[in-house]
Design a protein around this motif. Structure first.
Motif, PDB file in Angstrom:
ATOM      1  N   VAL A 166     -38.845 -12.232 -22.991  1.00  0.00           N
ATOM      2  CA  VAL A 166     -39.998 -12.412 -22.233  1.00  0.00           C
ATOM      3  C   VAL A 166     -39.435 -12.496 -20.562  1.00  0.00           C
ATOM      4  O   VAL A 166     -40.034 -11.855 -19.953  1.00  0.00           O
ATOM      5  CB  VAL A 166     -40.718 -13.554 -22.526  1.00  0.00           C
ATOM      6  N   GLN A 167     -38.354 -13.196 -20.468  1.00  0.00           N
ATOM      7  CA  GLN A 167     -37.909 -13.350 -19.145  1.00  0.00           C
ATOM      8  C   GLN A 167     -36.935 -12.251 -18.832  1.00  0.00           C
ATOM      9  O   GLN A 167     -36.503 -12.023 -17.514  1.00  0.00           O
ATOM     10  CB  GLN A 167     -37.248 -14.695 -18.796  1.00  0.00           C
ATOM     11  N   SER A 168     -36.615 -11.210 -19.565  1.00  0.00           N
ATOM     12  CA  SER A 168     -35.782  -9.990 -19.054  1.00  0.00           C
ATOM     13  C   SER A 168     -36.487  -9.180 -18.239  1.00  0.00           C
ATOM     14  O   SER A 168     -35.851  -8.323 -17.594  1.00  0.00           O
ATOM     15  CB  SER A 168     -35.463  -9.398 -20.502  1.00  0.00           C
ATOM     16  N   GLY A 169     -37.857  -9.031 -18.461  1.00  0.00           N
ATOM     17  CA  GLY A 169     -38.554  -8.001 -17.441  1.00  0.00           C
ATOM     18  C   GLY A 169     -38.540  -6.446 -18.195  1.00  0.00           C
ATOM     19  O   GLY A 169     -39.059  -5.629 -17.613  1.00  0.00           O
ATOM     20  N   LEU A 170     -37.959  -6.481 -19.334  1.00  0.00           N
ATOM     21  CA  LEU A 170     -38.091  -5.358 -20.162  1.00  0.00           C
ATOM     22  C   LEU A 170     -39.186  -5.395 -21.015  1.00  0.00           C
ATOM     23  O   LEU A 170     -39.688  -6.517 -21.511  1.00  0.00           O
ATOM     24  CB  LEU A 170     -36.802  -5.001 -21.013  1.00  0.00           C
ATOM     25  N   PRO A 171     -39.713  -4.073 -21.465  1.00  0.00           N
ATOM     26  CA  PRO A 171     -40.942  -3.994 -22.188  1.00  0.00           C
ATOM     27  C   PRO A 171     -40.987  -4.948 -23.565  1.00  0.00           C
ATOM     28  O   PRO A 171     -39.804  -4.817 -24.289  1.00  0.00           O
ATOM     29  CB  PRO A 171     -41.024  -2.449 -22.715  1.00  0.00           C
ATOM     30  N   ASN A 172     -41.854  -5.531 -23.744  1.00  0.00           N
ATOM     31  CA  ASN A 172     -41.594  -6.620 -25.070  1.00  0.00           C
ATOM     32  C   ASN A 172     -42.801  -6.378 -26.038  1.00  0.00           C
ATOM     33  O   ASN A 172     -43.038  -7.176 -26.772  1.00  0.00           O
ATOM     34  CB  ASN A 172     -41.468  -8.115 -24.593  1.00  0.00           C
ATOM     35  N   GLU A 173     -43.747  -5.458 -25.703  1.00  0.00           N
ATOM     36  CA  GLU A 173     -44.812  -5.280 -26.696  1.00  0.00           C
ATOM     37  C   GLU A 173     -44.225  -4.757 -28.207  1.00  0.00           C
ATOM     38  O   GLU A 173     -44.557  -5.078 -29.262  1.00  0.00           O
ATOM     39  CB  GLU A 173     -45.879  -4.320 -26.285  1.00  0.00           C
ATOM     40  N   LYS A 174     -43.009  -4.152 -28.046  1.00  0.00           N
ATOM     41  CA  LYS A 174     -42.427  -3.683 -29.217  1.00  0.00           C
ATOM     42  C   LYS A 174     -41.028  -3.890 -29.084  1.00  0.00           C
ATOM     43  O   LYS A 174     -40.417  -3.452 -27.839  1.00  0.00           O
ATOM     44  CB  LYS A 174     -42.631  -2.080 -29.573  1.00  0.00           C
ATOM     45  N   PHE A 175     -40.190  -4.279 -29.990  1.00  0.00           N
ATOM     46  CA  PHE A 175     -38.864  -4.578 -29.670  1.00  0.00           C
ATOM     47  C   PHE A 175     -38.206  -4.507 -31.072  1.00  0.00           C
ATOM     48  O   PHE A 175     -38.692  -4.629 -32.237  1.00  0.00           O
ATOM     49  CB  PHE A 175     -38.310  -5.979 -29.072  1.00  0.00           C
ATOM     50  N   CYS A 176     -36.587  -4.425 -31.229  1.00  0.00           N
ATOM     51  CA  CYS A 176     -36.042  -4.122 -32.175  1.00  0.00           C
ATOM     52  C   CYS A 176     -34.716  -5.198 -32.105  1.00  0.00           C
ATOM     53  O   CYS A 176     -33.906  -5.261 -31.428  1.00  0.00           O
ATOM     54  CB  CYS A 176     -35.261  -2.830 -32.211  1.00  0.00           C
ATOM     55  N   PHE A 177     -34.673  -6.129 -33.017  1.00  0.00           N
ATOM     56  CA  PHE A 177     -33.903  -7.157 -32.854  1.00  0.00           C
ATOM     57  C   PHE A 177     -32.519  -6.827 -33.835  1.00  0.00           C
ATOM     58  O   PHE A 177     -32.894  -6.744 -35.281  1.00  0.00           O
ATOM     59  CB  PHE A 177     -34.434  -8.580 -33.499  1.00  0.00           C
ATOM     60  N   THR A 203     -37.287  -1.972 -26.830  1.00  0.00           N
ATOM     61  CA  THR A 203     -36.310  -2.796 -26.367  1.00  0.00           C
ATOM     62  C   THR A 203     -35.395  -3.273 -27.338  1.00  0.00           C
ATOM     63  O   THR A 203     -35.857  -3.702 -28.650  1.00  0.00           O
ATOM     64  CB  THR A 203     -37.039  -3.762 -25.500  1.00  0.00           C
ATOM     65  N   LEU A 204     -34.028  -3.182 -27.365  1.00  0.00           N
ATOM     66  CA  LEU A 204     -33.097  -3.721 -28.218  1.00  0.00           C
ATOM     67  C   LEU A 204     -32.551  -5.248 -28.056  1.00  0.00           C
ATOM     68  O   LEU A 204     -32.392  -5.536 -26.635  1.00  0.00           O
ATOM     69  CB  LEU A 204     -31.869  -2.652 -28.272  1.00  0.00           C
ATOM     70  N   ILE A 205     -32.384  -5.821 -28.869  1.00  0.00           N
ATOM     71  CA  ILE A 205     -31.965  -7.397 -28.521  1.00  0.00           C
ATOM     72  C   ILE A 205     -30.632  -7.397 -29.454  1.00  0.00           C
ATOM     73  O   ILE A 205     -30.641  -7.408 -30.668  1.00  0.00           O
ATOM     74  CB  ILE A 205     -32.951  -8.261 -29.003  1.00  0.00           C
ATOM     75  N   PHE A 206     -29.714  -8.133 -28.872  1.00  0.00           N
ATOM     76  CA  PHE A 206     -28.302  -8.378 -29.571  1.00  0.00           C
ATOM     77  C   PHE A 206     -28.015  -9.778 -29.221  1.00  0.00           C
ATOM     78  O   PHE A 206     -28.298 -10.219 -28.202  1.00  0.00           O
ATOM     79  CB  PHE A 206     -27.305  -7.482 -29.050  1.00  0.00           C
ATOM     80  N   GLY A 223     -32.922  -1.814 -22.454  1.00  0.00           N
ATOM     81  CA  GLY A 223     -34.224  -1.072 -22.650  1.00  0.00           C
ATOM     82  C   GLY A 223     -34.068   0.157 -23.593  1.00  0.00           C
ATOM     83  O   GLY A 223     -33.246   0.724 -23.818  1.00  0.00           O
ATOM     84  N   GLY A 224     -35.143   0.296 -24.203  1.00  0.00           N
ATOM     85  CA  GLY A 224     -35.301   1.352 -25.059  1.00  0.00           C
ATOM     86  C   GLY A 224     -35.034   2.935 -24.437  1.00  0.00           C
ATOM     87  O   GLY A 224     -35.083   3.164 -23.297  1.00  0.00           O
TER      88      GLY A 224
END
Length: 244
Positions: free
Chosen positions: A119-130, A153-156, A219-220
């Protein structure tokens, strides 16, 4: 008979919910990833429920036995060192075994590191891949290459000791200008989020040694430009309009 999955703070102890405290006081047994780590939390909230170790080194051997205890009437709460059990932490195997046996499983809402980081990254968060932790050796490069075209958006999760190397590997496949963010020490005193391109983050963390627990967000992949095809019926519509 019931298994409670109880999230615990990822940093600030005040992130514990009132309900989580009550559940941990009322259950018969707490399964903890590391009883020494969890003892600090239990002492802070005056929780005296018996604890037993449940971690990645013994969960294969203890899942069935523990599920049998729950089935016989023991109410159990599962906690990890920080965050929500099962999210890059032990927990999935026991939950799966309980579900298989028809034992009720309830996961309480609570802390997990990647949500505030996203949420605080500023990257699109309506869809993401953890993605959690990338493979350390075998399959790592293949996985990164596969993810290079992922539009979400990718999360690691990443170790501070591998962060720069990971950023460099991502840049080699994703491109140096791909937007990214590094969030570290979520909810702790020295919490920080750095924003920039992969190249800018590589430069920064090469000069400033990263410390603490890290969530890396990228970012994606940009969607390819779509070619606009001509409408083969356009001239018919135009002719019709002229006739009217």
């Amino acid at each position: 008979m019931k298994l409670y999955v109880v999230p615990t703070p990822v940093g600030n102890l005040e992130d514990m919910t009132f309900r989580a405290i009550r559940v941990l006081k009322e259950v018969d047994l707490i399964l903890a990833e590391d009883t020494r780590t969890s003892a600090v939390l239990m002492q802070h909230y005056d929780i005296h429920t018996p604890m037993q170790s449940h971690h990645k080194w013994n969960e294969h051997q203890t899942c069935e036995t523990m599920a049998e205890r729950i089935a016989s009437g023991t109410t159990v709460a599962l906690v990890s060192d920080a965050g929500t059990p099962g999210i890059s932490d032990p927990g999935f195997m026991l939950v799966r075994e309980c579900v298989r046996r028809g034992i009720e499983v309830e996961c309480l809402p609570g802390a997990t590191a990647f949500v505030p980081a996203l949420v605080q990254s500023g990257l699109p968060n309506e869809k993401f891949c953890f993605e959690g932790f990338l493979p350390q050796k075998k399959g790592r490069e293949t996985r990164i290459k596969t993810l290079s075209t992922e539009p979400r958006t990718l999360i690691f999760y990443e170790s501070p000791y591998r962060l720069v190397k990971t950023l460099q590997q991502l840049a080699s496949y994703f491109g140096e200008e791909r937007p990214a963010a590094v969030a570290r020490e979520i909810s702790k005193k020295f919490s920080e989020t750095r924003h920039g391109s992969l190249a800018e983050l590589i430069e920064y963390f090469t000069e400033v040694e990263p410390k603490g627990e890290i969530v890396l967000l990228v970012g994606g992949a940009p969607e390819p430009e779509k070619k606009v095809k001509g409408n083969k019926y356009k001239h018919l519509a135009e002719n019709s309009a002229e006739e009217e």
